[in-house]
Each structure stands twice: as C-alpha cells, then as structure tokens.
Write a protein that holds these residues in place. Structure first.
Motif, PDB file in Angstrom:
ATOM      1  N   LYS A 289       0.826  -1.205   0.000  1.00 29.73           N
ATOM      2  CA  LYS A 289       0.000   0.000   0.000  1.00 29.73           C
ATOM      3  C   LYS A 289       0.865   1.262   0.000  1.00 29.73           C
ATOM      4  CE  LYS A 289      -4.085   1.636   2.321  1.00 29.73           C
ATOM      5  NZ  LYS A 289      -4.943   1.559   3.486  1.00 29.73           N
TER       6      LYS A 289
ATOM      7  N   LYS B 165      -4.984  10.737  -3.749  1.00 25.78           N
ATOM      8  CA  LYS B 165      -5.315   9.719  -2.729  1.00 25.78           C
ATOM      9  C   LYS B 165      -5.511   8.385  -3.441  1.00 25.78           C
ATOM     10  CE  LYS B 165      -7.866  12.925   0.260  1.00 25.78           C
ATOM     11  NZ  LYS B 165      -7.747  14.062  -0.697  1.00 25.78           N
ATOM     12  N   ILE B 166      -5.350   7.303  -2.675  1.00 30.67           N
ATOM     13  CA  ILE B 166      -5.619   5.993  -3.271  1.00 30.67           C
ATOM     14  C   ILE B 166      -6.659   5.242  -2.458  1.00 30.67           C
ATOM     15  CG2 ILE B 166      -3.296   5.767  -4.268  1.00 30.67           C
ATOM     16  CD1 ILE B 166      -2.724   3.665  -2.031  1.00 30.67           C
ATOM     17  N   ARG B 167      -7.264   4.263  -3.118  1.00 37.95           N
ATOM     18  CA  ARG B 167      -8.233   3.400  -2.424  1.00 37.95           C
ATOM     19  C   ARG B 167      -8.088   1.997  -3.000  1.00 37.95           C
ATOM     20  NH1 ARG B 167     -14.672   4.496  -3.692  1.00 37.95           N
ATOM     21  NH2 ARG B 167     -14.378   3.515  -5.714  1.00 37.95           N
ATOM     22  N   LEU B 168      -8.104   1.003  -2.111  1.00 44.00           N
ATOM     23  CA  LEU B 168      -7.974  -0.381  -2.563  1.00 44.00           C
ATOM     24  C   LEU B 168      -9.313  -1.087  -2.387  1.00 44.00           C
ATOM     25  CD1 LEU B 168      -4.501  -1.014  -0.956  1.00 44.00           C
ATOM     26  CD2 LEU B 168      -4.973  -1.100  -3.400  1.00 44.00           C
ATOM     27  N   ARG B 169      -9.765  -1.713  -3.467  1.00 41.56           N
ATOM     28  CA  ARG B 169     -11.023  -2.477  -3.403  1.00 41.56           C
ATOM     29  C   ARG B 169     -10.708  -3.958  -3.550  1.00 41.56           C
ATOM     30  NH1 ARG B 169     -13.028  -2.075  -7.792  1.00 41.56           N
ATOM     31  NH2 ARG B 169     -11.755  -0.464  -8.779  1.00 41.56           N
TER      32      ARG B 169
ATOM     33  N   MET C  38      -6.794  -1.000  -7.441  1.00 40.42           N
ATOM     34  CA  MET C  38      -6.516   0.309  -6.838  1.00 40.42           C
ATOM     35  C   MET C  38      -7.125   1.425  -7.670  1.00 40.42           C
ATOM     36  SD  MET C  38      -2.952   2.024  -5.673  1.00 40.42           S
ATOM     37  CE  MET C  38      -2.473   3.138  -6.961  1.00 40.42           C
ATOM     38  N   ASP C  39      -7.785   2.345  -6.967  1.00 35.69           N
ATOM     39  CA  ASP C  39      -8.292   3.559  -7.599  1.00 35.69           C
ATOM     40  C   ASP C  39      -7.463   4.740  -7.108  1.00 35.69           C
ATOM     41  OD1 ASP C  39     -10.340   1.939  -8.479  1.00 35.69           O
ATOM     42  OD2 ASP C  39     -11.748   2.572  -6.898  1.00 35.69           O
TER      43      ASP C  39
ATOM     44  N   SER D 124      -7.721   9.119  -6.678  1.00 34.10           N
ATOM     45  CA  SER D 124      -8.702  10.189  -6.716  1.00 34.10           C
ATOM     46  C   SER D 124      -8.653  10.837  -8.104  1.00 34.10           C
ATOM     47  CB  SER D 124      -8.404  11.221  -5.621  1.00 34.10           C
ATOM     48  OG  SER D 124      -7.022  11.568  -5.649  1.00 34.10           O
TER      49      SER D 124
ATOM     50  N   TRP E  43     -13.375   8.694  -8.122  1.00 34.87           N
ATOM     51  CA  TRP E  43     -12.259   7.742  -8.212  1.00 34.87           C
ATOM     52  C   TRP E  43     -12.113   7.190  -9.620  1.00 34.87           C
ATOM     53  CZ3 TRP E  43      -9.278   7.375  -3.959  1.00 34.87           C
ATOM     54  CH2 TRP E  43      -9.839   7.706  -2.729  1.00 34.87           C
TER      55      TRP E  43
ATOM     56  N   GLU F   1     -10.045   3.855 -11.629  1.00 36.59           N
ATOM     57  CA  GLU F   1      -9.263   2.635 -11.403  1.00 36.59           C
ATOM     58  C   GLU F   1      -7.958   2.668 -12.190  1.00 36.59           C
ATOM     59  OE1 GLU F   1     -11.380  -1.030 -12.405  1.00 36.59           O
ATOM     60  OE2 GLU F   1      -9.391  -1.860 -12.847  1.00 36.59           O
TER      61      GLU F   1
END
Ligand code: PHE
Length: 345
Positions: free
Chosen positions: A228, A244-248, A261-262, A264, A281, A283
């Motif tokens: 991460k 920013k990042i986001r993990l799904r 990972m997405d 922003s 977001w 991907e």
C-alpha cells in the motif's frame, strides 16, 4: 586545297565546346571575326577560278552557317547552365531535419520505471511468445480458467492436439514474474514492462495488444502495508502530491488477497465529475499478495517468504494523464497525434 581546308574547318567547328561566355567569345573571334579563320577563307574566294566559284561559294556559305549556328547553340547552353547556377542560393539555410517525438506510451513507461527505480526496483524482461507454464500454470490458473480460453488468449496453434498448443502470446506481463521466481531466489524486487496480447475486437476502449508494467517484491516479512505504501508513493509521484488511493477487494488467481486500486480523479480532485462518473475515483491497477501456491510452484519457500505483485496498464495511465479518448490512436502513428507530445519530454 581550299576545299580541303573548308572540310577540315567544318570538322573542327562541329566539335567545339565552351562552358562560359569568355570561352565562347574566344571561339567567335577565332572563326567568325574579321580576322577569323572562316572570314579568311572568304577573302581567298577571289583567287578561285571563275568556273569553280559557284561550288566554292556554296561550300563557304555552308561553313559560315555551320559556324554561326554552332556558336549560337553553345551560347544557349551556356546561358541555361548559368541560370541554373544562379538558382542555387548558397546563403539559404538548409531544410531543417525533422526530429521525431517520443511516443506517449514510451514517455509514460519511462516515467513509471523511473518512479520504481527510485524505490530500488530493477528491470526484468521476458518473451512475448510464451508457454502455458509461465503465463498460466505456474501462476495458479486452474485448468479451466476462462483466461486460457480462445476468447482471451492467442494460441500459436489452433488445433487442440497440436503439440505447440501450449505456446501463446502472453496475455499479461505476470509471465515475467514467474520466469524470475523460477530462476532466482529472494530478495526479488523487479518491474517488468512489456507488450501483452488479448483476443479482443479493436475499439476505442479495447485493443488486441497493449502494454503493462508488472511489479514484484519478494522477501522475508513483506506485508500488504508495504504494498500500500509503495502504491501510494507511486500514485503521488505520477499524478501529484494531492492524490489519494483506495484499494477495493478483487480476485486474481496468483494473488491472495487481491485488490484493485483507484486514485482520486485527476480532473475534479475527487469531488465527482463526468470523467469519474461522479464517483471521485478512477481505477488504475490490479495488485495483491503473491499466492503461496505461486511461490511454491516457482521454487520459493512460502513459509519463509512473502511478496506482493501489481500490474499497471500503460495505456490506461497514459489516457488518464493526457486524456487520450481512443486507444487506437496509440498504434495508428498519425504524426499529428504524436506531435502533441513534443513538449511532454
Ligand atoms: N496480471 C494482471 C492482469 O493482467 C494484473 C496483476 C498483476 C494483478 C499483478 C495482480 C498482481 O490483469
């Protein structure tokens, strides 16, 4: 005697050459001026006996016409030569060499590589024509996994009984991670850029080939938190420090757990716009912890080592950075498109 001299002069005159005005003028003087050789023969005409005058007169006139025409012809070609020379302007600057531009995919590939090189990753490479072992089997793809299907993968042989049937065009660069794992022991920290192939209809959003960069890190105590952090660093370097990042949660046969990972949205900063379909977001990649089955299949002790892997689509990132709407632009080689990237170096 006189006749012979006329013939000799005729032969001489027929061969005359002059490549500039001065040489030409010298010839004119030599043959046609008052003291010239042709004129001299005319002066001798009066000594010719009366009964021969007619024939000599004719011959002399022929000689004079020949000399005049020859000198006129030489003058014309001299002038043509000079005007040609005059057209060459030696002070004119040479035509500029057209210098090509770097392809946008090359620019982005290099940028991604540079980011990971700063983190200690080294480059690894592998063949585009691969075998089933490296593309699928060693990566924990079940025998009936749909990715092996003809719809996705280009098989070199279409006949199922053909012995070369297990030779394919690689459908992802993960084949390079299995090659490296099969041939070396941890610590392994590599990125593998390369072209991949999938049997898809060519549209604005899909192509039968594209480019990926695979990342792989295997060592003792490698955790999901390491993954991460590395991906957060990558996203900020690529799209700016505010990113920013986001993990799904997701699924890949060779990673467990797996994630997508997405980042922003780079257009609205995460507020929501038509580009990110109001989600804020977009991907950008797939990733996960290397499945212990994969480590063991590749000769790495899964009780001692753990690792993470990720795969980024280069076209995807290029689209996001430069807002390219049609994937086909990347392979059409339209110079008007390519020139837009002149300043992006
Ligand atoms: N190989 C995957 C793909 O092509 C991407 C990926 C790589 C996912 C590494 C997880 C880890 O879609």
């Amino acid at each position: 005697m006189l006749l012979e001299r006329i013939e000799a002069l005729k032969a001489q005159i027929a061969e005359l050459q002059a490549n500039n005005e001065e040489a030409l003028e010298a010839l004119r003087i030599k043959y046609l001026s008052k003291k010239g050789e042709v004129t001299a023969l005319f002066n001798e005409f009066r000594n010719v006996p009366a009964e021969q005058k007619r024939e000599f007169g004719q011959r002399l006139n022929e000689l004079k016409t020949l000399a005049t025409e020859k000198i006129n012809a030489l003058r014309d070609s001299c002038k043509a030569g000079e005007s040609k020379a005059a057209k060459i302007d030696i002070t004119r600057p040479a035509a500029a060499e057209e210098i090509g531009t770097r392809h946008p995919l090359t620019l982005v590939r290099k940028e991604i590589i540079r980011i990971f090189e700063r983190l200690g990753f080294t480059l690894a490479d592998g063949p585009e024509v691969e075998d089933d072992l490296h593309v699928f089997t060693s990566l924990n793809f079940a025998a009936d996994h749909p990715a092996r299907d003809m719809q996705d993968t280009f098989f070199i042989a279409s006949d199922e009984n053909d012995v070369t049937r297990n030779i394919v065009l690689r459908s992802h660069t993960s084949s390079v991670q299995s090659r490296v794992m099969l041939s070396s022991q941890p610590p392994i920290r590599i990125i593998c850029p390369g072209r991949v192939y999938r049997n898809e209809a060519i549209t604005a959003r899909a192509h039968c080939f594209f480019h990926q960069i695979e990342g792989l890190y295997i060592d003792k105590n490698v955790s999901f938190a390491d993954l991460k952090q590395v991906l957060l660093y990558f996203a900020k370097e690529l799209f700016g420090p505010e990113t920013k990042i986001r993990l799904r949660p997701s699924y890949f046969p060779f990673t467990e757990p797996s994630a997508e990972m997405d980042v922003s949205c780079m257009l609205c900063g995460g507020k929501g716009c038509s580009f990110c379909k109001n989600t804020g977001w977009v991907e950008i990649l797939g990733c996960g912890m290397v499945d212990p089955n994969v480590l063991d299949a590749c000769g790495i002790d899964s009780k001692e080592y753990t690792g993470y892997a990720f795969g980024v689509g280069v076209e995807r990132i290029t689209n996001l950075k430069y807002m390219v709407k049609d994937l086909r632009m990347f392979s059409e080689n339209d110079v008007r498109f390519l020139r837009e990237f002149e300043t992006a170096h």
